[in-house]
Design a protein around this motif. Sequence first.
Motif, PDB file in Angstrom:
ATOM      1  N   GLU A   1      48.885  73.747   1.147  1.00 10.48           N
ATOM      2  CA  GLU A   1      47.490  73.964   0.746  1.00 10.48           C
ATOM      3  C   GLU A   1      47.381  74.414  -0.705  1.00 10.48           C
ATOM      4  OE1 GLU A   1      45.304  74.791   5.024  1.00 10.48           O
ATOM      5  OE2 GLU A   1      45.923  76.507   3.825  1.00 10.48           O
TER       6      GLU A   1
ATOM      7  N   GLU B   1      48.014  71.215  -2.734  1.00 10.45           N
ATOM      8  CA  GLU B   1      46.857  70.317  -2.693  1.00 10.45           C
ATOM      9  C   GLU B   1      45.685  70.832  -3.523  1.00 10.45           C
ATOM     10  OE1 GLU B   1      47.579  68.816   1.942  1.00 10.45           O
ATOM     11  OE2 GLU B   1      46.337  70.552   1.497  1.00 10.45           O
ATOM     12  N   GLY B   2      45.683  72.154  -3.765  1.00 12.14           N
ATOM     13  CA  GLY B   2      44.579  72.741  -4.525  1.00 12.14           C
ATOM     14  C   GLY B   2      43.537  73.400  -3.650  1.00 12.14           C
ATOM     15  N   LEU B   3      43.838  73.585  -2.358  1.00 14.08           N
ATOM     16  CA  LEU B   3      42.884  74.235  -1.458  1.00 14.08           C
ATOM     17  C   LEU B   3      42.928  75.751  -1.597  1.00 14.08           C
ATOM     18  CD1 LEU B   3      43.232  72.206   1.847  1.00 14.08           C
ATOM     19  CD2 LEU B   3      41.209  72.384   0.410  1.00 14.08           C
ATOM     20  N   ARG B   4      44.101  76.273  -1.947  1.00 15.48           N
ATOM     21  CA  ARG B   4      44.236  77.713  -2.117  1.00 15.48           C
ATOM     22  C   ARG B   4      44.808  77.999  -3.490  1.00 15.48           C
ATOM     23  NH1 ARG B   4      44.037  80.436   2.836  1.00 15.48           N
ATOM     24  NH2 ARG B   4      44.154  78.930   4.523  1.00 15.48           N
TER      25      ARG B   4
ATOM     26  N   TRP C   1      43.745  72.613 -10.019  1.00  9.10           N
ATOM     27  CA  TRP C   1      42.589  73.467 -10.317  1.00  9.10           C
ATOM     28  C   TRP C   1      42.082  73.180 -11.715  1.00  9.10           C
ATOM     29  CZ3 TRP C   1      40.145  76.462  -6.868  1.00  9.10           C
ATOM     30  CH2 TRP C   1      40.841  76.783  -5.700  1.00  9.10           C
TER      31      TRP C   1
ATOM     32  N   HIS D   1      38.866  71.538  -9.301  1.00 11.08           N
ATOM     33  CA  HIS D   1      38.679  70.272  -8.612  1.00 11.08           C
ATOM     34  C   HIS D   1      38.269  69.174  -9.603  1.00 11.08           C
ATOM     35  CE1 HIS D   1      36.169  67.309  -6.466  1.00 11.08           C
ATOM     36  NE2 HIS D   1      36.963  67.537  -5.441  1.00 11.08           N
TER      37      HIS D   1
ATOM     38  N   THR E   1      41.649  63.976  -7.275  1.00 11.57           N
ATOM     39  CA  THR E   1      41.518  63.880  -5.812  1.00 11.57           C
ATOM     40  C   THR E   1      41.382  62.425  -5.369  1.00 11.57           C
ATOM     41  OG1 THR E   1      39.195  64.413  -6.129  1.00 11.57           O
ATOM     42  CG2 THR E   1      40.604  66.160  -5.298  1.00 11.57           C
TER      43      THR E   1
ATOM     44  N   VAL F   1      44.964  62.944   2.055  1.00  7.90           N
ATOM     45  CA  VAL F   1      45.328  64.187   2.729  1.00  7.90           C
ATOM     46  C   VAL F   1      45.017  64.116   4.211  1.00  7.90           C
ATOM     47  CG1 VAL F   1      44.947  66.662   2.790  1.00  7.90           C
ATOM     48  CG2 VAL F   1      44.766  65.454   0.632  1.00  7.90           C
TER      49      VAL F   1
ATOM     50  N   LEU G   1      45.015  66.850   7.292  1.00  6.49           N
ATOM     51  CA  LEU G   1      45.191  68.275   7.593  1.00  6.49           C
ATOM     52  C   LEU G   1      45.609  68.444   9.045  1.00  6.49           C
ATOM     53  CD1 LEU G   1      41.921  69.613   5.938  1.00  6.49           C
ATOM     54  CD2 LEU G   1      44.202  69.630   4.949  1.00  6.49           C
TER      55      LEU G   1
END
Lengths: 305, 367
Positions: free
Chosen positions: A53, A56-59, A74, A76, A81, A86, A88
């Motif tokens: 995560e 991927e840039g989610l966290r 970072w 977004h 993207t 992706v 999940l």
Amino acid sequence: MDAAIEVADLRKTYRGRRTGEIRAVDGVSFRVERGEFFGILGPNGAGKTTTLEIVEGLRKPDSGTVRLLGRSPWPHSPELTGRLGVQLQASAFFEFLTAREQIETFAELYGATKSRAAEMLDLVGLAEHANVRCEKLSGGQQQRLSIACALVGDPELVFLDEPTAALDPQARRNLWDLMRSINAEGRTVVLTTHYMEEAEALCDRVAIMDAGKIRAVGTPAGFVRDLDAPTKVTVAAGQLSGERVRELAAGETVNADETAVVFETRDPRGLLTALASDGALEGLSVRTANLEDVFLHVTGREWRG
Amino acid sequence: MSLDTAEVRAERAERSGSRAYLSLFKALGRGWIRDRSQIFFTILLPLMFMVLLASVFGSGDTAASRIVAVGDVAVLDGADPDAFTVVEAFDLDEALAMMRDGDADAAVVQDGATVRIYPSATNSTSGAIAEGKLSALVDDVNVEVLSAAAPGEPVLETEVEEADGGALRPIQYLAPGILAWGVAISGVFGAAGTIVDWKRDKLLRRLRLTPASVRTFLGAKVSVNLVVAVGQTAVFLAVAALGFGLQLSAWTWFAVPLVLLGTLAFLAIGVVIGGIAQTSPAAAGLSNLVTMPMAFVSGAFYPLALSPEWVQAISYLSPMRYLNEALQSVVVYGEPPSAVLPQIGFLAAFAAIVALVSWKTFKFDEL
């Protein structure tokens, strides 16, 4: 050309009221080349998903850097993207939509055509279930739809987070074929899994993760070779005299009980030839070292996938 | 490979942004229409409440009072049969038993010049109405007697005109209140339920990894809710007008911006609840905990003027009160939008403050 993924010294600590500090990701670094099938292997709770995560840039990590296709995830950016696919762990679907509506919506978000959406549905074997509502699909079908949604934007880099968890063996084999074909098309694939045999069967390279740290990175075959572990050869008991067993063991470890004789040998070919000429092949099994032994070796812990 | 100028890229991003918005709006709208529980909560439940409350409040003031005459009650001889339904009882005990069973609103005994009234305690509202009507009847008889004794002497008479711009039938004050409540539950339950769903299915997380931005997605989600609120208002007012005789003023169209503003305020409350709750039942329970008391202290089901003072005091904190008041003013009394500016101001301020609170306290990591 930039690497597909470059990760340097990621750290992420969670502070729970009851659990105290948990170092979910504790100094993780790795690099994935373009076109590679890269696996992150580890037991549940090893920090695989959190690592993924962050990549991927989610966290956001507490510290460390991530480069995806040469750029930071970072903040977004649609340019980045749009090149990622992706899947999940939870099958993230729009409620009450059919499989076709689902993938067509994702296609529109990635600027892909309806025919591309139909093609992907066909690729994952869901063409005949196109008009079934997502919640009515089986677990395996949902995972395949999820992967189809990940592929619809024609991504260069595909992330798959435990796609085969909770699937029956047949459905898992089908997904393996699908994942191989995704990689064979030239896409970089990053897979997390807690199945040893899955990592062995699919991945060019594997990072073994435990307690937030990467313990080793290498090819499955290389790991096993470096382990230099003896091959275990087992035959049913009662076919060989005690004296002959000692002779065949030739100073190496051997265990015998009422049911079986287990040789641990570094010369499996010689041993098997001798056993064959003795006609003592009943109940024969040969087990070479696998990633399970590698895990035991690098973490000092027994594998409990 | 050609290098795009910044303008070209910005323009393309904008175009793909609006396309993404449309496809998300379509996907979410479709999902809404197919969800039967949503249709029930937003459309059918408010209509059911309207039917129920209209019959509860509608029966009291039109029906004749049911009077039990014990023995011979001469004063009832001249009673208007539209106002009184009279049955006779053998003795007072029998009459009281009838009232306890809810079969009568008052018992009357006449002993010479004394008319003794026993209003029902079982059904105190009807009892009080019957008592008032009986007293008036006695007064009328007295006036007749006195006029006959002293002809030419002037007598004071009362004339009753219906106020509040004509006959304010129960539906006129019930409809705006129930509509405000309906808008509130679809906003609060909708937002809270959606957020709990996202925590489970990670849809928002997945969409963050597409080229569409989270802002686009949230915008599409709120748009669906706003469109639903307008549809809900149209259906509700149409049924109220055609089925229940609600008189719509010329300013009724202004209910649309009011409902949109109210929906934003209630969605913000729902987001706070969704942030706290972890499961769907918890979200539904908390939503009920907020909307039910709010309905009762906001005059949605029961006129605020008839409520105790502490309820009226609390009501100033409830956005439902202001939506209810504003809807009543423009839809029922036909007041222009300028008359409801204070209510609009409060709703906007409430929506802004709660949205800010939810934004600041929301744990985005859970989504």
